[in-house]
Design an enzyme around this catalytic site. Sequence first.
Site: not given
Length: 247
Positions: A127, A140
């Site tokens: 990400s 996350y």
Amino acid sequence: MKTVMITGSSSGYGLETARFFHSRGWKVVATMRNPNKAILPCSERLRIIPLDVTDERSIAAALHESGPIDVLVNNAGIGVVGAFEATPMSHIRKVFDTNTFGVMAMTQAVLPLFRAQNSGVVVNVTSSVTLTPMPLAAAYTASKMAIEGFTGSLAHELAEFNIRAKLVQPGYAPTTRFGQNSELNIDDLVPAAYKAFAQPIFAAFANPALTTRESDVAEAVWAAANDLSGRLRFPAGADAVALARAS
């Protein structure tokens, strides 16, 4: 004809990546926890196989059923958005089970097969939060940062076996189900003390200046899978590319 196995192919980046590779003549093994959710039509070059990356028996069964593969794309993941203080540790462990340990388990299972054929590529989808950590995504971000370090180390470790390890770093795609692919409601993870802080951040999510398209990620995965250089990271999407240039 080469074969790619893609985890988390029921929607989002995984689905688009499966379509992309298939359109370029590859055999595609699209995996997902629940094949009943499959949108892709099965064909001679496209198979759908059940796979839960948190279950080692499921991993072994999927690799046995798939047969030889040339590229593994570790795309399956879950998101969590909210204040870290309010995020239960049980949920944080689930995020790591999929985003971190699931990637490691898949990779560990496929490496003996790649070594035996003296070739292979592992593409790990992380990400853009690994480029610039953002607030309200601490767990996350940590799960994805771990894969960044893991893949960088792995790339050195596997080079002598003609196996390549790559990273694709998608930006923010409003069309994906980040945060929705979670067992907890965002409202549950933003206590009253954090509301004023979180409000403008969520507003920015709703109206981002730059975004990532699912096709951007598919193209970056394709580039990573076919790259023969020592390049490790492939930002995907206008926002991720901008962050990579600035970092």
